[in-house]
Design a protein around this motif. Structure first.
Motif, PDB file in Angstrom:
ATOM      1  N   PRO A   1       0.730  -1.398  -0.063  1.00 49.38           N
ATOM      2  CA  PRO A   1      -0.052   0.042  -0.009  1.00 49.38           C
ATOM      3  C   PRO A   1       0.727   1.087   0.058  1.00 49.38           C
ATOM      4  CG  PRO A   1      -0.856  -1.512   1.500  1.00 49.38           C
ATOM      5  CD  PRO A   1       0.337  -2.157   1.066  1.00 49.38           C
ATOM      6  N   GLY A   2       0.314   2.136  -0.920  1.00 50.58           N
ATOM      7  CA  GLY A   2       1.143   3.229  -1.021  1.00 50.58           C
ATOM      8  C   GLY A   2       2.749   3.412  -1.651  1.00 50.58           C
ATOM      9  N   ALA A   3       3.062   2.240  -2.307  1.00 51.38           N
ATOM     10  CA  ALA A   3       4.387   2.211  -2.859  1.00 51.38           C
ATOM     11  C   ALA A   3       4.365   3.122  -3.891  1.00 51.38           C
ATOM     12  CB  ALA A   3       4.718   0.638  -3.038  1.00 51.38           C
ATOM     13  N   PRO A   4       5.555   3.531  -4.080  1.00 48.84           N
ATOM     14  CA  PRO A   4       5.912   4.279  -5.368  1.00 48.84           C
ATOM     15  C   PRO A   4       5.956   3.341  -6.663  1.00 48.84           C
ATOM     16  CG  PRO A   4       7.845   4.317  -4.231  1.00 48.84           C
ATOM     17  CD  PRO A   4       6.702   3.613  -3.226  1.00 48.84           C
ATOM     18  N   PRO A   5       5.946   4.019  -7.931  1.00 53.44           N
ATOM     19  CA  PRO A   5       6.068   3.208  -9.000  1.00 53.44           C
ATOM     20  C   PRO A   5       7.255   2.119  -8.869  1.00 53.44           C
ATOM     21  CG  PRO A   5       5.450   5.073  -9.674  1.00 53.44           C
ATOM     22  CD  PRO A   5       5.853   5.413  -8.214  1.00 53.44           C
ATOM     23  N   GLY A   6       8.423   2.335  -8.189  1.00 52.39           N
ATOM     24  CA  GLY A   6       9.536   1.599  -8.104  1.00 52.39           C
ATOM     25  C   GLY A   6       9.665   0.784  -7.090  1.00 52.39           C
ATOM     26  N   GLY A   7       8.454   0.723  -6.138  1.00 54.27           N
ATOM     27  CA  GLY A   7       8.396  -0.050  -4.998  1.00 54.27           C
ATOM     28  C   GLY A   7       8.903   0.405  -3.734  1.00 54.27           C
ATOM     29  N   ARG A   8       8.676  -0.162  -2.729  1.00 55.59           N
ATOM     30  CA  ARG A   8       9.532  -0.044  -1.178  1.00 55.59           C
ATOM     31  C   ARG A   8       9.484  -1.098  -0.441  1.00 55.59           C
ATOM     32  NH1 ARG A   8       5.680   0.132   2.618  1.00 55.59           N
ATOM     33  NH2 ARG A   8       3.697   0.271   2.345  1.00 55.59           N
ATOM     34  N   ASP A   9      10.134  -0.648   0.540  1.00 56.12           N
ATOM     35  CA  ASP A   9      10.681  -2.160   1.172  1.00 56.12           C
ATOM     36  C   ASP A   9       9.462  -2.270   2.394  1.00 56.12           C
ATOM     37  OD1 ASP A   9      12.860  -2.995   0.035  1.00 56.12           O
ATOM     38  OD2 ASP A   9      14.254  -1.858   1.288  1.00 56.12           O
ATOM     39  N   PRO A  10       9.124  -3.325   3.081  1.00 55.92           N
ATOM     40  CA  PRO A  10       8.152  -3.400   4.090  1.00 55.92           C
ATOM     41  C   PRO A  10       8.704  -2.553   5.416  1.00 55.92           C
ATOM     42  CG  PRO A  10       9.294  -5.451   3.944  1.00 55.92           C
ATOM     43  CD  PRO A  10       9.878  -4.631   2.596  1.00 55.92           C
ATOM     44  N   ALA A  11       7.686  -1.602   5.792  1.00 53.89           N
ATOM     45  CA  ALA A  11       8.244  -0.799   6.875  1.00 53.89           C
ATOM     46  C   ALA A  11       7.228  -0.778   7.931  1.00 53.89           C
ATOM     47  CB  ALA A  11       8.079   0.714   6.233  1.00 53.89           C
ATOM     48  N   THR A  12       6.036  -1.465   7.900  1.00 56.69           N
ATOM     49  CA  THR A  12       5.058  -1.596   8.785  1.00 56.69           C
ATOM     50  C   THR A  12       4.710  -3.045   9.262  1.00 56.69           C
ATOM     51  OG1 THR A  12       3.146  -1.405   7.439  1.00 56.69           O
ATOM     52  CG2 THR A  12       4.184   0.610   8.164  1.00 56.69           C
ATOM     53  N   PRO A  13       4.166  -3.159  10.448  1.00 49.90           N
ATOM     54  CA  PRO A  13       3.581  -4.615  10.922  1.00 49.90           C
ATOM     55  C   PRO A  13       2.492  -5.000   9.599  1.00 49.90           C
ATOM     56  CG  PRO A  13       3.983  -3.378  12.852  1.00 49.90           C
ATOM     57  CD  PRO A  13       3.996  -2.341  11.762  1.00 49.90           C
ATOM     58  N   ALA A  14       1.857  -4.177   9.187  1.00 51.86           N
ATOM     59  CA  ALA A  14       0.959  -4.395   8.160  1.00 51.86           C
ATOM     60  C   ALA A  14       1.680  -5.096   7.014  1.00 51.86           C
ATOM     61  CB  ALA A  14       0.026  -3.360   7.682  1.00 51.86           C
ATOM     62  N   ASP A  15       2.691  -4.298   6.563  1.00 49.37           N
ATOM     63  CA  ASP A  15       3.513  -4.708   5.437  1.00 49.37           C
ATOM     64  C   ASP A  15       4.071  -5.966   5.484  1.00 49.37           C
ATOM     65  OD1 ASP A  15       2.841  -1.977   4.384  1.00 49.37           O
ATOM     66  OD2 ASP A  15       5.107  -1.412   4.806  1.00 49.37           O
ATOM     67  N   VAL A  16       4.523  -6.553   6.747  1.00 46.67           N
ATOM     68  CA  VAL A  16       5.115  -7.752   7.043  1.00 46.67           C
ATOM     69  C   VAL A  16       4.215  -8.801   6.964  1.00 46.67           C
ATOM     70  CG1 VAL A  16       6.168  -9.244   8.884  1.00 46.67           C
ATOM     71  CG2 VAL A  16       7.075  -6.627   8.518  1.00 46.67           C
ATOM     72  N   GLU A  17       2.852  -8.709   7.332  1.00 44.90           N
ATOM     73  CA  GLU A  17       1.800  -9.498   7.235  1.00 44.90           C
ATOM     74  C   GLU A  17       0.958  -9.487   5.864  1.00 44.90           C
ATOM     75  OE1 GLU A  17       0.829 -11.988   9.529  1.00 44.90           O
ATOM     76  OE2 GLU A  17       2.377 -11.042  11.001  1.00 44.90           O
ATOM     77  N   GLN A  18       1.558  -8.827   4.924  1.00 47.75           N
ATOM     78  CA  GLN A  18       0.710  -8.595   3.724  1.00 47.75           C
ATOM     79  C   GLN A  18       1.101 -10.192   2.977  1.00 47.75           C
ATOM     80  OE1 GLN A  18      -1.072  -6.311   1.808  1.00 47.75           O
ATOM     81  NE2 GLN A  18      -1.235  -8.131   0.953  1.00 47.75           N
ATOM     82  N   ALA A  19      -0.094 -10.852   2.746  1.00 43.32           N
ATOM     83  CA  ALA A  19      -0.117 -12.026   2.080  1.00 43.32           C
ATOM     84  C   ALA A  19      -0.362 -11.798   0.486  1.00 43.32           C
ATOM     85  CB  ALA A  19      -1.282 -12.888   2.521  1.00 43.32           C
ATOM     86  N   VAL A  20       0.189 -12.659  -0.214  1.00 40.92           N
ATOM     87  CA  VAL A  20       0.403 -12.469  -1.808  1.00 40.92           C
ATOM     88  C   VAL A  20       0.054 -13.925  -2.285  1.00 40.92           C
ATOM     89  CG1 VAL A  20       1.730 -11.649  -3.832  1.00 40.92           C
ATOM     90  CG2 VAL A  20       2.097 -10.691  -1.717  1.00 40.92           C
TER      91      VAL A  20
END
Length: 344
Positions: free
Chosen positions: A98-117
């Motif tokens: 969520p909110g990643a720029p076009p080039g992407g970003r590293d996981p920075a929040t607990p929600a990012d870490v829990e993001q399933a794909v």
């Protein structure tokens, strides 16, 4: 629960060409395989949006075709491919946060870490939305870091040769629960895999019938972080059981595989990946058929219409009708977008 889905359509690294062509762009039915995968995911309620990683120029041309665009009800993003499967998976994850720029970003929040794909390969000509949905629901219910899909040998019998008609026989792992094949479906929380680098190595050495890849992976399991004798012993037992099974020594293979229950396999693989790893079985079987060689592709084309109809009927019988999620876009209103990425 809804998650983003990533279709792996790359042709670099350990990817195999079919008849000299990237298999994602070959057609078993009406459309190229990658287009069929994107179209299928429009009907999976658990999928919120779709990302496709591969040759961006060819993907854009293929996925902007009217036959695909008129079926789109979910956001579709094309990611230029990177060097190999691992980079494709990780870099696409960085771009879907969520909110990643076009080039992407590293996981920075607990929600990012829990993001399933939900990851799946592009070359699944007989996958059904019902089977993918069943896998996604069952995998999500486990709340693990990595759920790997399996299908049973019994479910694959629908694709075997018949008198006067060609068929496909895949290799199986022999386990205490029976003979299984990987289904090409993965529900993963990428940031929670402590040893993510093993994913590419396991993929590169995945051919169970070839001794070279087996030995290379065995050595890596013995010497690598998270491996050791226990991992090597389990791996060796599983591959020896598979070898014996393919040569007709089924009773001996079954005896050798008795200690290889799902719980033990999950512990061993989880230790190697430094993650909570689980196995999820679906019964339809279509997701277990991919096209990794010329002969299987030719057979899939020859019997494609017959097998597709049979799988769709079987999946509806097993899982029931699917209900599309509310709030989808009007058909034909979505344009695929392309984000920066890729490696030369």
């Amino acid at each position: 629960m809804q998650v983003p889905a990533v279709v792996a359509a790359g042709d670099r690294g350990a990817a195999k060409a079919i008849h000299g062509e990237s298999k994602a762009f070959l057609a078993v039915g009406e459309l190229p395989l990658v287009a069929e995968a994107v179209r299928l995911l429009q009907r999976v309620p658990e999928v919120a949006e779709v990302f496709v990683v591969g040759d961006a120029g060819r993907l854009e041309k293929t996925l902007r075709d009217d036959a695909v665009r008129r079926e789109l009800v979910k956001p579709l993003t094309i990611v230029p491919q990177f060097r190999n499967l691992y980079d494709n998976a990780w870099e696409t994850y960085r771009r879907l946060l969520p909110g990643a720029p076009p080039g992407g970003r590293d996981p920075a929040t607990p929600a990012d870490v829990e993001q399933a794909v939900l990851y799946l390969s592009a070359d699944l000509p007989f996958a059904t939305a019902e089977e993918v949905s069943a896998f996604a629901r069952r995998a999500a219910a486990l709340e693990c870091d990595y759920a790997l899909g399996l299908v049973t040998a019994e479910s694959m019998e629908d694709f075997y040769p018949a008198p006067g008609r060609p068929g496909i026989r895949m290799a199986y792992f022999v386990t205490a629960q029976g003979r299984m094949r990987q289904s090409n479906l993965h529900l993963v929380k990428p940031a929670k895999l402590g040893h993510r680098h093993y994913i590419e190595e396991m993929y590169e050495q995945r051919y169970q019938k070839q001794i070279g890849p087996v030995l290379r992976l065995a050595w890596r399991l013995l010497t690598g972080e998270g491996g050791g004798l226990a991992a090597l012993a389990g791996f060796g037992r599983m591959h020896l059981a598979g070898y014996l099974d393919r040569r007709g020594y089924t009773r001996l293979a079954d005896r050798l595989a008795r200690p290889l229950g799902f719980a033990r396999i999950e512990r061993l693989v989880g230790r190697v990946l430094a993650a909570d790893f689980r196995l999820v079985v679906t019964e339809a079987g279509g997701c277990g058929i991919d096209v990794d060689n010329d002969a299987d592709f030719d057979t899939a084309r020859a019997r494609g219409a017959e097998w597709r109809a049979a799988q769709e009927a079987k999946a509806r019988r097993l899982y029931g009708a699917l209900a599309l999620p509310a709030g989808g876009a009007e058909r034909g209103a979505i344009e695929p977008r392309v984000v920066p990425g890729g490696a030369p």
